[in-house]
Design a protein around this motif. Structure first.
Motif, PDB file in Angstrom:
ATOM      1  N   ALA A 123      90.385  22.242 -41.553  1.00 61.09           N
ATOM      2  CA  ALA A 123      89.016  22.732 -41.656  1.00 61.09           C
ATOM      3  C   ALA A 123      88.031  21.638 -41.263  1.00 61.09           C
ATOM      4  CB  ALA A 123      88.742  23.225 -43.076  1.00 61.09           C
ATOM      5  N   LYS A 124      88.283  20.455 -41.761  1.00 61.16           N
ATOM      6  CA  LYS A 124      87.421  19.320 -41.445  1.00 61.16           C
ATOM      7  C   LYS A 124      87.399  19.058 -39.941  1.00 61.16           C
ATOM      8  CE  LYS A 124      85.038  15.737 -43.178  1.00 61.16           C
ATOM      9  NZ  LYS A 124      83.925  15.888 -44.127  1.00 61.16           N
ATOM     10  N   ASP A 125      88.578  19.097 -39.321  1.00 63.67           N
ATOM     11  CA  ASP A 125      88.687  18.867 -37.877  1.00 63.67           C
ATOM     12  C   ASP A 125      87.934  19.935 -37.082  1.00 63.67           C
ATOM     13  OD1 ASP A 125      90.264  16.674 -38.425  1.00 63.67           O
ATOM     14  OD2 ASP A 125      92.158  17.694 -37.993  1.00 63.67           O
ATOM     15  N   ALA A 126      87.830  21.141 -37.664  1.00 63.39           N
ATOM     16  CA  ALA A 126      87.114  22.237 -37.012  1.00 63.39           C
ATOM     17  C   ALA A 126      85.616  22.204 -37.309  1.00 63.39           C
ATOM     18  CB  ALA A 126      87.703  23.573 -37.462  1.00 63.39           C
ATOM     19  N   GLY A 127      85.178  21.179 -38.035  1.00 65.05           N
ATOM     20  CA  GLY A 127      83.759  21.045 -38.358  1.00 65.05           C
ATOM     21  C   GLY A 127      83.304  21.894 -39.515  1.00 65.05           C
ATOM     22  N   ILE A 128      84.260  22.317 -40.352  1.00 70.05           N
ATOM     23  CA  ILE A 128      83.936  23.170 -41.498  1.00 70.05           C
ATOM     24  C   ILE A 128      84.018  22.355 -42.782  1.00 70.05           C
ATOM     25  CG2 ILE A 128      84.595  25.224 -42.806  1.00 70.05           C
ATOM     26  CD1 ILE A 128      85.895  26.273 -40.201  1.00 70.05           C
ATOM     27  N   PRO A 129      82.899  22.092 -43.458  1.00 72.64           N
ATOM     28  CA  PRO A 129      82.945  21.354 -44.725  1.00 72.64           C
ATOM     29  C   PRO A 129      83.613  22.187 -45.818  1.00 72.64           C
ATOM     30  CG  PRO A 129      80.713  22.105 -44.289  1.00 72.64           C
ATOM     31  CD  PRO A 129      81.519  22.436 -43.062  1.00 72.64           C
ATOM     32  N   VAL A 130      84.207  21.493 -46.786  1.00 71.03           N
ATOM     33  CA  VAL A 130      84.957  22.158 -47.852  1.00 71.03           C
ATOM     34  C   VAL A 130      84.428  21.729 -49.219  1.00 71.03           C
ATOM     35  CG1 VAL A 130      87.225  22.527 -48.903  1.00 71.03           C
ATOM     36  CG2 VAL A 130      87.029  22.269 -46.412  1.00 71.03           C
ATOM     37  N   VAL A 131      84.080  22.719 -50.031  1.00 74.90           N
ATOM     38  CA  VAL A 131      83.701  22.487 -51.431  1.00 74.90           C
ATOM     39  C   VAL A 131      84.902  22.833 -52.299  1.00 74.90           C
ATOM     40  CG1 VAL A 131      82.153  23.137 -53.320  1.00 74.90           C
ATOM     41  CG2 VAL A 131      81.291  23.074 -50.955  1.00 74.90           C
ATOM     42  N   ALA A 132      85.445  21.845 -53.004  1.00 76.63           N
ATOM     43  CA  ALA A 132      86.539  22.104 -53.940  1.00 76.63           C
ATOM     44  C   ALA A 132      85.941  22.714 -55.204  1.00 76.63           C
ATOM     45  CB  ALA A 132      87.288  20.816 -54.265  1.00 76.63           C
ATOM     46  N   TYR A 133      86.466  23.879 -55.570  1.00 75.68           N
ATOM     47  CA  TYR A 133      85.910  24.625 -56.696  1.00 75.68           C
ATOM     48  C   TYR A 133      86.908  24.670 -57.842  1.00 75.68           C
ATOM     49  CZ  TYR A 133      83.794  28.542 -59.258  1.00 75.68           C
ATOM     50  OH  TYR A 133      83.217  29.332 -60.216  1.00 75.68           O
ATOM     51  N   ASP A 134      86.496  24.180 -58.992  1.00 67.57           N
ATOM     52  CA  ASP A 134      87.268  24.230 -60.238  1.00 67.57           C
ATOM     53  C   ASP A 134      88.470  23.291 -60.247  1.00 67.57           C
ATOM     54  OD1 ASP A 134      87.088  25.587 -62.829  1.00 67.57           O
ATOM     55  OD2 ASP A 134      89.105  26.267 -62.379  1.00 67.57           O
ATOM     56  N   ARG A 135      89.221  23.210 -59.137  1.00 69.36           N
ATOM     57  CA  ARG A 135      90.355  22.305 -59.028  1.00 69.36           C
ATOM     58  C   ARG A 135      90.110  21.322 -57.894  1.00 69.36           C
ATOM     59  NH1 ARG A 135      95.037  27.024 -59.330  1.00 69.36           N
ATOM     60  NH2 ARG A 135      94.576  27.685 -61.465  1.00 69.36           N
ATOM     61  N   LEU A 136      90.419  20.049 -58.131  1.00 69.20           N
ATOM     62  CA  LEU A 136      90.135  18.998 -57.166  1.00 69.20           C
ATOM     63  C   LEU A 136      91.217  18.962 -56.090  1.00 69.20           C
ATOM     64  CD1 LEU A 136      88.235  16.751 -56.370  1.00 69.20           C
ATOM     65  CD2 LEU A 136      89.413  15.230 -57.961  1.00 69.20           C
ATOM     66  N   ALA A 137      90.999  19.690 -55.009  1.00 62.72           N
ATOM     67  CA  ALA A 137      91.959  19.726 -53.912  1.00 62.72           C
ATOM     68  C   ALA A 137      92.033  18.374 -53.220  1.00 62.72           C
ATOM     69  CB  ALA A 137      91.563  20.802 -52.906  1.00 62.72           C
ATOM     70  N   GLN A 138      93.206  18.065 -52.669  1.00 54.06           N
ATOM     71  CA  GLN A 138      93.363  16.845 -51.890  1.00 54.06           C
ATOM     72  C   GLN A 138      92.912  17.086 -50.458  1.00 54.06           C
ATOM     73  OE1 GLN A 138      97.128  14.802 -52.375  1.00 54.06           O
ATOM     74  NE2 GLN A 138      97.274  15.392 -54.529  1.00 54.06           N
ATOM     75  N   GLY A 139      92.773  15.988 -49.714  1.00 57.11           N
ATOM     76  CA  GLY A 139      92.252  16.063 -48.364  1.00 57.11           C
ATOM     77  C   GLY A 139      90.777  15.701 -48.341  1.00 57.11           C
ATOM     78  N   PRO A 140      90.182  15.696 -47.144  1.00 56.58           N
ATOM     79  CA  PRO A 140      88.790  15.237 -46.998  1.00 56.58           C
ATOM     80  C   PRO A 140      87.765  16.289 -47.413  1.00 56.58           C
ATOM     81  CG  PRO A 140      89.657  15.898 -44.868  1.00 56.58           C
ATOM     82  CD  PRO A 140      90.804  16.006 -45.840  1.00 56.58           C
ATOM     83  N   ILE A 141      87.732  16.599 -48.692  1.00 52.06           N
ATOM     84  CA  ILE A 141      86.746  17.559 -49.196  1.00 52.06           C
ATOM     85  C   ILE A 141      85.360  16.911 -49.211  1.00 52.06           C
ATOM     86  CG2 ILE A 141      88.413  18.891 -50.536  1.00 52.06           C
ATOM     87  CD1 ILE A 141      87.382  17.450 -53.016  1.00 52.06           C
ATOM     88  N   ASP A 142      84.335  17.738 -49.117  1.00 58.61           N
ATOM     89  CA  ASP A 142      82.962  17.251 -49.018  1.00 58.61           C
ATOM     90  C   ASP A 142      82.215  17.293 -50.344  1.00 58.61           C
ATOM     91  OD1 ASP A 142      82.222  17.098 -45.837  1.00 58.61           O
ATOM     92  OD2 ASP A 142      83.756  18.609 -46.264  1.00 58.61           O
ATOM     93  N   ALA A 143      82.669  18.152 -51.273  1.00 61.28           N
ATOM     94  CA  ALA A 143      81.975  18.295 -52.553  1.00 61.28           C
ATOM     95  C   ALA A 143      82.922  18.934 -53.556  1.00 61.28           C
ATOM     96  CB  ALA A 143      80.719  19.137 -52.386  1.00 61.28           C
ATOM     97  N   TYR A 144      82.547  18.831 -54.822  1.00 65.07           N
ATOM     98  CA  TYR A 144      83.427  19.326 -55.893  1.00 65.07           C
ATOM     99  C   TYR A 144      82.588  19.743 -57.082  1.00 65.07           C
ATOM    100  CZ  TYR A 144      86.825  18.785 -59.805  1.00 65.07           C
ATOM    101  OH  TYR A 144      87.614  18.960 -60.926  1.00 65.07           O
ATOM    102  N   THR A 145      82.970  20.854 -57.695  1.00 67.93           N
ATOM    103  CA  THR A 145      82.366  21.229 -58.976  1.00 67.93           C
ATOM    104  C   THR A 145      83.438  21.748 -59.919  1.00 67.93           C
ATOM    105  OG1 THR A 145      80.639  22.519 -60.092  1.00 67.93           O
ATOM    106  CG2 THR A 145      81.763  23.584 -58.249  1.00 67.93           C
ATOM    107  N   SER A 146      83.340  21.344 -61.156  1.00 70.30           N
ATOM    108  CA  SER A 146      84.284  21.779 -62.178  1.00 70.30           C
ATOM    109  C   SER A 146      83.747  21.343 -63.524  1.00 70.30           C
ATOM    110  CB  SER A 146      85.675  21.166 -61.919  1.00 70.30           C
ATOM    111  OG  SER A 146      86.628  21.730 -62.804  1.00 70.30           O
ATOM    112  N   PHE A 147      84.644  21.279 -64.483  1.00 68.32           N
ATOM    113  CA  PHE A 147      84.340  20.780 -65.814  1.00 68.32           C
ATOM    114  C   PHE A 147      85.101  19.474 -65.988  1.00 68.32           C
ATOM    115  CE2 PHE A 147      84.186  25.320 -65.557  1.00 68.32           C
ATOM    116  CZ  PHE A 147      83.000  25.655 -66.169  1.00 68.32           C
TER     117      PHE A 147
END
Length: 366
Positions: A123-147
């Protein structure tokens, strides 16, 4: 009625979460979209949720995120949704489909945080930013929200200790942790152990495959057989769905002991009302969903997250991910009215069906 809420300030939790990661990519966690073209309100948001066994995802997270994105984009933003149904391979395929469909940003709640790493990179290579939601995914994520997941586990462990009182070491407890593929489960477990270790005797402990209630039920039956029903004084359950399976096994064996939970699912709240379950962790879905939507829209539009995400979190692969961490509350019989009812998650009528009316009346839920 005595209020028993244990609210946790989210901002103070960032350091403990960041310490959980071992940073390997110093350049990760960009606060801007990797796409060069700035967009307006006409954006396409890919929403990937992990499973439909837990009630929260379809009932709360999805509609809340859709609503907030509509508000933020003057009803011009489109949400493209897919649920992985607890299948990590399927979720990877869903990411590929989102890339093919040229979404502008992804909100991703990973089935398997490590397995999804390559898909996040694509996704990153395709120019698509990624928001990790609830669980902290690995890889070049751009943002994260959880508890703060360690604090969630501590909250559960401390509640179980309170319920056990001076009986904490009179027998053994069973620990029913979540799935080993979910990084949140490891942090819940860590927090629970921090609260419980040395203060209880842990007789049996399980990592429950796929968080499934039926697996928790089988594990609990095994624990009862191994430990003896007279020797079990309490059960740490990492969420409400598993608590339901655990309580079924306990009831079949004629055992009544405190059981914890998480997510404040309606069935869990009703078991708390009836006294079958001691507590749950109330994690307000709206602030988390709103945070994901706000970060996703900003990233899709090429804007900075500096004014939105005040915290930083490290994953095993990415350092300093801009993050929003939401506070949690220990939910017991004492504060149902002041939490899930007050916040509009459930009405008293939702909770107090005919089966639970007498118990509700006793608690003053009307």
């Amino acid at each position: 009625m005595r209020r028993a809420a244990v609210a946790v300030a989210a901002g103070a939790m960032a350091v403990s979460l960041a310490a959980c990661g071992s940073a390997k990519e110093a350049d990760g966690g960009s606060s801007k979209s990797s796409g060069s073209e700035k967009k307006g309100d006409d954006i396409k948001v890919g929403l990937l949720l992990p499973e439909n066994q837990t009630a929260r995802y379809e009932k709360f997270d999805k509609p809340l995120i859709e609503k907030k994105i509509a508000e933020l984009t003057n009803n011009k933003g489109k949400v493209v949704y897919a649920n992985a149904k607890q299948d990590a391979t399927l979720q990877s395929q869903q990411v590929e489909t989102m890339i093919t469909n040229k979404v502008d940003v992804l909100i991703l709640d990973a089935v398997d945080a490590a397995a999804i790493k390559n898909s996040v990179q694509k996704a990153k290579d395709a120019g698509i930013p990624v928001v990790a939601y609830d669980r902290l995914a690995q890889g070049p994520i751009d943002a994260y929200t959880s508890f703060d997941n360690v604090t969630v586990g501590k909250t559960q462990g401390e509640a179980l200790l309170k319920a056990l009182g001076d009986k904490a070491k009179s027998g053994k407890i069973v620990m029913m942790n979540g799935s080993s593929t979910d990084p949140n489960a490891a942090q819940f477990k860590q927090g629970a152990h921090e609260a419980l270790d040395g203060k209880v005797n842990i007789g049996k402990e399980y990592d429950t495959k796929e968080w499934k209630p039926e697996n928790a039920n089988s594990n609990m039956e095994g624990a009862i057989s191994a430990l003896g029903k007279k020797n079990i004084v309490g059960v740490y359950s990492a969420n409400d769905g598993m608590a339901g399976g655990i309580i079924t096994a306990l009831k079949a064996a004629g055992i009544k002991v405190p059981v914890t939970g998480q997510d404040a699912e309606l069935a869990g709240v009703q078991r708390i009302v009836s006294g079958e379950q001691y507590m749950s962790v109330y994690k307000p879905y709206a602030p988390e969903a709103d945070a994901a939507a706000e970060m996703a829209v900003a990233l899709a539009q090429g804007k900075s997250l500096d004014s939105i995400a005040k915290d930083k979190v490290d994953s095993p692969t990415t350092k300093g991910v801009p993050s929003i961490l939401v506070a949690v509350t220990s939910l017991t019989q004492d504060n149902i009215q002041d939490t899930v009812v007050k916040d509009g998650v459930y009405t008293v009528a939702d909770i107090c069906t005919a089966q639970y009316k007498k118990a509700c009346d006793k608690l003053g839920l009307k």
